[in-house]
Write an enzyme that holds these catalytic residues in place. Structure first.
Site, PDB file in Angstrom:
ATOM      1  N   ASP A 147       0.973  -0.993   0.067  1.00  0.00           N
ATOM      2  CA  ASP A 147       0.037  -0.094  -0.045  1.00  0.00           C
ATOM      3  C   ASP A 147       0.932   1.328   0.034  1.00  0.00           C
ATOM      4  O   ASP A 147       2.017   1.330   0.817  1.00  0.00           O
ATOM      5  CB  ASP A 147      -0.908  -0.145   1.211  1.00  0.00           C
ATOM      6  CG  ASP A 147      -2.117   1.031   0.951  1.00  0.00           C
ATOM      7  OD1 ASP A 147      -1.798   2.074   0.741  1.00  0.00           O
ATOM      8  OD2 ASP A 147      -3.196   0.655   1.422  1.00  0.00           O
ATOM      9  N   ASP A 149       0.056   4.201   0.490  1.00  0.00           N
ATOM     10  CA  ASP A 149      -0.594   5.467   1.232  1.00  0.00           C
ATOM     11  C   ASP A 149      -0.060   5.373   2.867  1.00  0.00           C
ATOM     12  O   ASP A 149       0.346   4.449   3.229  1.00  0.00           O
ATOM     13  CB  ASP A 149      -2.140   5.469   1.214  1.00  0.00           C
ATOM     14  CG  ASP A 149      -2.819   5.623  -0.005  1.00  0.00           C
ATOM     15  OD1 ASP A 149      -1.966   6.229  -0.861  1.00  0.00           O
ATOM     16  OD2 ASP A 149      -3.747   5.224  -0.217  1.00  0.00           O
ATOM     17  N   ASN A 155      -8.580   8.199   8.899  1.00  0.00           N
ATOM     18  CA  ASN A 155      -8.500   6.833   8.702  1.00  0.00           C
ATOM     19  C   ASN A 155      -8.809   6.067   9.948  1.00  0.00           C
ATOM     20  O   ASN A 155      -9.182   5.005  10.104  1.00  0.00           O
ATOM     21  CB  ASN A 155      -7.167   6.155   8.288  1.00  0.00           C
ATOM     22  CG  ASN A 155      -6.828   6.812   6.760  1.00  0.00           C
ATOM     23  OD1 ASN A 155      -5.452   7.025   6.258  1.00  0.00           O
ATOM     24  ND2 ASN A 155      -7.930   7.132   6.001  1.00  0.00           N
ATOM     25  N   LYS A 171       0.800   2.415   5.822  1.00  0.00           N
ATOM     26  CA  LYS A 171      -0.486   1.514   6.180  1.00  0.00           C
ATOM     27  C   LYS A 171       0.113   0.230   6.203  1.00  0.00           C
ATOM     28  O   LYS A 171      -0.191  -0.544   7.296  1.00  0.00           O
ATOM     29  CB  LYS A 171      -1.463   1.864   5.324  1.00  0.00           C
ATOM     30  CG  LYS A 171      -2.254   3.091   5.433  1.00  0.00           C
ATOM     31  CD  LYS A 171      -3.480   2.941   4.500  1.00  0.00           C
ATOM     32  CE  LYS A 171      -4.354   4.525   4.707  1.00  0.00           C
ATOM     33  NZ  LYS A 171      -5.556   4.545   3.757  1.00  0.00           N
ATOM     34  N   ASP A 221      -9.637   0.784  -3.775  1.00  0.00           N
ATOM     35  CA  ASP A 221     -10.809   2.014  -3.473  1.00  0.00           C
ATOM     36  C   ASP A 221     -10.657   2.363  -4.885  1.00  0.00           C
ATOM     37  O   ASP A 221     -11.312   3.511  -5.150  1.00  0.00           O
ATOM     38  CB  ASP A 221     -10.537   2.899  -2.552  1.00  0.00           C
ATOM     39  CG  ASP A 221      -9.047   3.733  -2.871  1.00  0.00           C
ATOM     40  OD1 ASP A 221      -8.430   3.294  -3.777  1.00  0.00           O
ATOM     41  OD2 ASP A 221      -8.680   4.476  -1.942  1.00  0.00           O
ATOM     42  N   CYS A 277     -32.049  18.393  -3.647  1.00  0.00           N
ATOM     43  CA  CYS A 277     -33.084  18.540  -2.797  1.00  0.00           C
ATOM     44  C   CYS A 277     -34.095  17.520  -2.473  1.00  0.00           C
ATOM     45  O   CYS A 277     -34.847  17.538  -1.607  1.00  0.00           O
ATOM     46  CB  CYS A 277     -33.929  19.604  -3.344  1.00  0.00           C
ATOM     47  SG  CYS A 277     -34.809  19.035  -5.193  1.00  0.00           S
TER      48      CYS A 277
END
Length: 286
Positions: A147, A149, A155, A171, A221, A277
């Site tokens: 990973d 990141d 997180n 991570k 993701d 709305c």
């Protein structure tokens, strides 16, 4: 003219309805597995109970107000005939699982070489389940997690292997250390990387790397990365477990070579758009 003699209970064949036969199978299997203890199933019920509690406390959604029945009989092995000898306790932390699947199953998952792509919310859950079930804890087992990141403060609310002191760190490194503390059998069995999986890193994740794997798990993701990993698994004929989440919604797909369709074989329908709305949630009860 003499009629046919009336049938008695001793001459009638015993024919139970199909529903009773199915119930008998469920009860029989339940009696066999009653002493079992499966961490992934505990995680399922724990997550369900937590979500129902949040529904009730927030008042935003209605909790389940009826009985919920869940079983996973299709998970039981059919290729190996389980016996009392194979399912007896061995004195290990996995005895609850051995009671259900048998000793041979435990030895197989302990020898797996698994590749986990992503160490976020799903990646943390995967690593935790693997630690609790003993995946790759054997002499030949290995887990490779990558990973790119770093941990951000946002997180911490859902990626439960991380703590405030981990903010700013990779991570993959922190998740690997956390599960090794959960299960000391995993020490030395996890390799953490910080490389993204794609065409620009094929010199790292080369043919020898993919050929040596037993199972690949996606915890990504974005669709592009999931599609790339899927194509590599199809090419090298490796089983793939793909999953994703969006709020309270989730999906999971098991891809087996020559048995199931691949992740890229189908596409999700376009999301339906709503005017800003429009009310998109259940109103709070008065």
């Amino acid at each position: 003219m003499k009629g046919r003699p009336a049938a008695t209970s001793s001459t009638l064949p015993l024919r139970l309805p199909t529903c009773f036969l199915a119930l008998d199978k469920v009860i029989r299997e339940l009696s066999y597995q009653a002493r079992g203890d499966l961490a992934p199933m505990q995680a399922f019920f724990g997550g369900l109970a937590a979500q129902e509690a949040l529904k009730s406390v927030s008042g935003k959604f209605h909790p389940i107000k009826q009985w919920l029945y869940f079983d996973s009989l299709e998970s039981l092995p059919t290729s190996v005939k389980r016996s009392e000898e194979l399912c007896k306790p061995t004195g290990s932390r996995y005895d609850g699982q051995i009671a259900v699947f048998g000793k041979e199953f435990q030895e197989k998952i302990g020898a797996l070489k698994v590749f986990l792509v992503g160490a976020g919310a799903i990646g943390c859950e995967m690593l935790k389940n693997w630690a609790m079930t003993g995946v790759a804890t054997g002499s030949k087992g290995q887990i490779i997690v990558t990973d790119m990141d770093q941990i951000e403060r946002s997180n911490l609310n859902r990626q439960f292997l991380f703590r405030p002191a981990d903010v700013g760190q990779l991570k993959s490194d922190c998740a690997s250390k956390a599960v090794q503390s959960m299960n000391p059998d995993m020490k030395g069995k996890i390799t953490s990387l910080k490389d993204r999986v794609g065409q620009d890193t094929e010199h790292i994740f080369n043919e020898d790397f993919w050929e040596g794997l037993d199972v690949v798990t996606n915890a990504l993701d974005n669709v592009d990365a999931r599609t790339y990993v899927d194509r590599r698994c199809v090419f090298f004929r490796k089983p793939l477990l793909d999953s994703g989440t969006l709020g309270t919604k989730a999906n999971c797909q098991v891809v087996l070579p020559s048995l199931t369709e691949s992740y890229s074989s189908s596409q999700d329908p376009p999301e339906q758009s709503f005017p800003m709305c429009t009310l998109r949630s259940f109103p709070q009860p008065h």
